[in-house]
Motif scaffolding. Structure first.
Motif, PDB file in Angstrom:
ATOM      1  N   ALA A   1       0.826  -1.208   0.000  1.00 17.70           N
ATOM      2  CA  ALA A   1       0.000   0.000   0.000  1.00 17.70           C
ATOM      3  C   ALA A   1       0.860   1.259   0.000  1.00 17.70           C
ATOM      4  O   ALA A   1       0.546   2.241  -0.682  1.00 17.70           O
ATOM      5  CB  ALA A   1      -0.923  -0.009   1.217  1.00 17.70           C
TER       6      ALA A   1
ATOM      7  N   THR B   1       2.229   1.712  -3.618  1.00 18.32           N
ATOM      8  CA  THR B   1       1.306   1.843  -4.751  1.00 18.32           C
ATOM      9  C   THR B   1       0.172   2.837  -4.538  1.00 18.32           C
ATOM     10  O   THR B   1      -0.539   3.161  -5.488  1.00 18.32           O
ATOM     11  CB  THR B   1       0.687   0.477  -5.095  1.00 18.32           C
ATOM     12  OG1 THR B   1      -0.044  -0.012  -3.951  1.00 18.32           O
ATOM     13  CG2 THR B   1       1.776  -0.534  -5.464  1.00 18.32           C
ATOM     14  N   THR B   2      -0.038   3.313  -3.312  1.00 22.39           N
ATOM     15  CA  THR B   2      -1.159   4.222  -3.064  1.00 22.39           C
ATOM     16  C   THR B   2      -0.675   5.484  -2.358  1.00 22.39           C
ATOM     17  O   THR B   2       0.360   5.492  -1.693  1.00 22.39           O
ATOM     18  CB  THR B   2      -2.255   3.556  -2.204  1.00 22.39           C
ATOM     19  OG1 THR B   2      -1.723   3.283  -0.892  1.00 22.39           O
ATOM     20  CG2 THR B   2      -2.721   2.257  -2.826  1.00 22.39           C
ATOM     21  N   ASP B   3      -1.458   6.557  -2.504  1.00 20.73           N
ATOM     22  CA  ASP B   3      -1.095   7.832  -1.882  1.00 20.73           C
ATOM     23  C   ASP B   3      -1.525   7.894  -0.418  1.00 20.73           C
ATOM     24  O   ASP B   3      -0.798   8.407   0.424  1.00 20.73           O
ATOM     25  CB  ASP B   3      -1.743   8.994  -2.652  1.00 20.73           C
ATOM     26  CG  ASP B   3      -1.189   9.121  -4.059  1.00 20.73           C
ATOM     27  OD1 ASP B   3      -0.003   8.808  -4.254  1.00 20.73           O
ATOM     28  OD2 ASP B   3      -1.953   9.531  -4.954  1.00 20.73           O
ATOM     29  N   ARG B   4      -2.734   7.392  -0.127  1.00 20.40           N
ATOM     30  CA  ARG B   4      -3.248   7.460   1.237  1.00 20.40           C
ATOM     31  C   ARG B   4      -3.056   6.130   1.937  1.00 20.40           C
ATOM     32  O   ARG B   4      -3.903   5.253   1.876  1.00 20.40           O
ATOM     33  CB  ARG B   4      -4.734   7.831   1.218  1.00 20.40           C
ATOM     34  CG  ARG B   4      -5.038   9.290   1.003  1.00 20.40           C
ATOM     35  CD  ARG B   4      -4.568  10.168   2.168  1.00 20.40           C
ATOM     36  NE  ARG B   4      -4.986   9.631   3.454  1.00 20.40           N
ATOM     37  CZ  ARG B   4      -6.176   9.849   3.998  1.00 20.40           C
ATOM     38  NH1 ARG B   4      -7.068  10.590   3.381  1.00 20.40           N
ATOM     39  NH2 ARG B   4      -6.477   9.333   5.183  1.00 20.40           N
ATOM     40  N   TRP B   5      -1.926   5.943   2.597  1.00 22.73           N
ATOM     41  CA  TRP B   5      -1.708   4.685   3.313  1.00 22.73           C
ATOM     42  C   TRP B   5      -1.528   4.896   4.812  1.00 22.73           C
ATOM     43  O   TRP B   5      -1.591   3.938   5.584  1.00 22.73           O
ATOM     44  CB  TRP B   5      -0.498   3.947   2.747  1.00 22.73           C
ATOM     45  CG  TRP B   5       0.832   4.628   2.959  1.00 22.73           C
ATOM     46  CD1 TRP B   5       1.384   5.599   2.191  1.00 22.73           C
ATOM     47  CD2 TRP B   5       1.755   4.374   4.021  1.00 22.73           C
ATOM     48  NE1 TRP B   5       2.600   5.992   2.700  1.00 22.73           N
ATOM     49  CE2 TRP B   5       2.862   5.240   3.827  1.00 22.73           C
ATOM     50  CE3 TRP B   5       1.773   3.503   5.106  1.00 22.73           C
ATOM     51  CZ2 TRP B   5       3.954   5.258   4.688  1.00 22.73           C
ATOM     52  CZ3 TRP B   5       2.865   3.513   5.962  1.00 22.73           C
ATOM     53  CH2 TRP B   5       3.943   4.385   5.753  1.00 22.73           C
TER      54      TRP B   5
ATOM     55  N   SER C   1      -6.460   3.987   1.595  1.00 23.98           N
ATOM     56  CA  SER C   1      -6.762   3.041   0.526  1.00 23.98           C
ATOM     57  C   SER C   1      -7.180   1.700   1.117  1.00 23.98           C
ATOM     58  O   SER C   1      -6.882   1.397   2.288  1.00 23.98           O
ATOM     59  CB  SER C   1      -5.528   2.849  -0.366  1.00 23.98           C
ATOM     60  OG  SER C   1      -4.470   2.263   0.386  1.00 23.98           O
TER      61      SER C   1
END
Length: 303
Positions: A48, A51-55, A176
C-alpha cells in the motif's frame, strides 16, 4: 478474466482451511494466527505504501475502521477459527464460516433502522440456522464433545466476522483499501499475540518442520498477499456484493482439497447443512444472486 480471478480467489481462500489444519499440528493455535498476520500485514501495508497515496491513517474514521476490522474480523474471527479447527476439520469449518453473510444480515437488521428482513428473508435466516444445526447434529450425548465445542467456536468466529463487517460500515475512511487491510491485520495480530501470551502459549512450542513452514508460507503469501491482491482488483471491477459470493465456493474447495491432501471425507450431513445455509443466503440475497447471474449471462432478463 474476472471469472478466472474469482475462481483463483476461491481456490486460495478455500485452501487456507486445509493449510490451517496442517499447521495446527506444529503451532500453538493463537500464536499461529498471530504470526500469519504479523507477516501478511507488513507485506500488504508495504504494498500500500508503494502503490497508493493514502496509506497512513489520518482521521478518526481511519482509526475507528482499523480498530473495528482488526478487533472483530482479524483478531476475533481468526482466534476463534484456529481454536475451533483444533477440534473440527477445515472442510467442516469452511461450511460453518459460510454462514457469515446470513449472520451479517441479522446484525445489520438489528443495528440499523434502514435494514429490514422481509418475511422471505426470515425464512432464509431460519434455513441458515437449520443448516448449522444439521452440521452440528447436537444430541445430549455429544453436546459437550470436542467436536461440538469446535463447531461452537467456529460459529462464533463467523459471528465475529459478520459483526465486524456491519460495525465497520458507518466509518468513513480515507486510507486506501490495501492500507486499511494492512493496518487492520497488524492491529489484529497485536491483539492475538496478547491473548496468546495470556493463555501461556510459547514460541518454544513451535515445531519448525517443513510442513510447518509450508503451511505458514501458504497462509501468508498465497491466501494472504496474493489472494488479497486479487481481492482488491475484483473489489474495483465487480464490487463487494458480488465478491462476497466467493464465500460459497470456499467450502467446496476446502472439501476437495481435504480429500486430495489429507484423505478426509465429508459426512453427508455436512453437505446437507451447507445446502441449507446456501438456501438461506439465496433467499436473503436473491436480488444479488440474480444480478450476478445476469452479469455472467447477458442474455438473461428479469421477468
Amino acid at each position: 478474466m474476472n471469472g478466472v480471478m474469482f475462481a483463483l480467489l476461491a481456490l486460495f481462500w478455500g485452501g487456507s482451511f486445509v493449510s490451517i489444519d496442517v499447521g495446527l499440528h506444529h503451532f500453538p493455535p493463537l500464536l499461529f494466527a498471530a504470526v500469519r498476520y504479523d507477516v501478511a500485514g507488513l507485506l500488504i501495508l508495504g504494498y500500500a505504501a508503494v502503490t497508493t497515496d493514502r496509506w497512513k491513517p489520518q482521521t478518526r474514521g481511519d482509526v475507528l475502521g482499523i480498530v473495528t476490522i482488526g478487533a472483530f474480523i482479524i483478531a476475533g474471527h481468526h482466534s476463534l477459527l484456529y481454536l475451533g479447527q483444533e477440534h473440527v476439520p477445515g472442510a467442516l469449518a469452511a461450511v460453518i464460516v459460510s454462514l457469515s453473510p446470513v449472520l451479517t444480515a441479522v446484525f445489520a437488521s438489528t443495528l440499523f433502522a434502514d435494514e429490514h428482513v422481509t418475511p422471505l428473508g426470515a425464512v432464509g435466516l431460519l434455513c441458515g440456522v437449520v443448516g448449522v444445526a444439521i452440521v452440528a447434529n447436537p444430541t445430549p450425548a455429544n453436546l459437550l464433545s470436542t467436536d461440538a465445542v469446535g463447531i461452537g467456536l467456529v460459529f462464533l468466529a463467523a459471528a465475529s466476522f459478520a459483526l465486524g463487517s456491519v460495525l465497520s460500515q458507518p466509518f468513513e475512511t480515507g486510507v486506501s483499501v490495501p492500507a486499511l487491510q494492512g493496518w487492520s491485520m497488524l492491529f489484529g495480530s497485536i491483539l492475538i499475540h496478547a491473548v496468546s501470551l495470556g493463555t501461556g502459549e510459547s514460541p518454544a512450542a513451535i515445531d519448525w518442520s517443513m510442513s510447518a513452514v509450508a503451511s505458514l508460507t501458504y497462509l501468508v503469501l498465497i491466501s494472504g498477499v496474493v489472494a488479497f491482491l486479487i481481492y482488491f482488483h475484483l473489489l474495483d471491477t465487480i464490487g463487494a456484493t458480488e465478491l462476497n459470493l466467493v464465500g460459497y465456493l470456499e467450502p467446496v474447495v476446502a472439501t476437495l482439497l481435504s480429500w486430495l491432501v489429507l484423505g478426509e471425507l465429508v459426512a453427508s450431513t455436512t453437505v446437507i447443512g451447507f445446502a441449507a445455509i446456501f438456501t438461506g443466503f439465496a433467499l436473503l440475497k436473491r436480488d444479488v444472486l440474480f444480478d450476478f447471474w445476469r452479469a455472467a449471462s447477458p442474455s438473461v432478463r428479469r421477468v
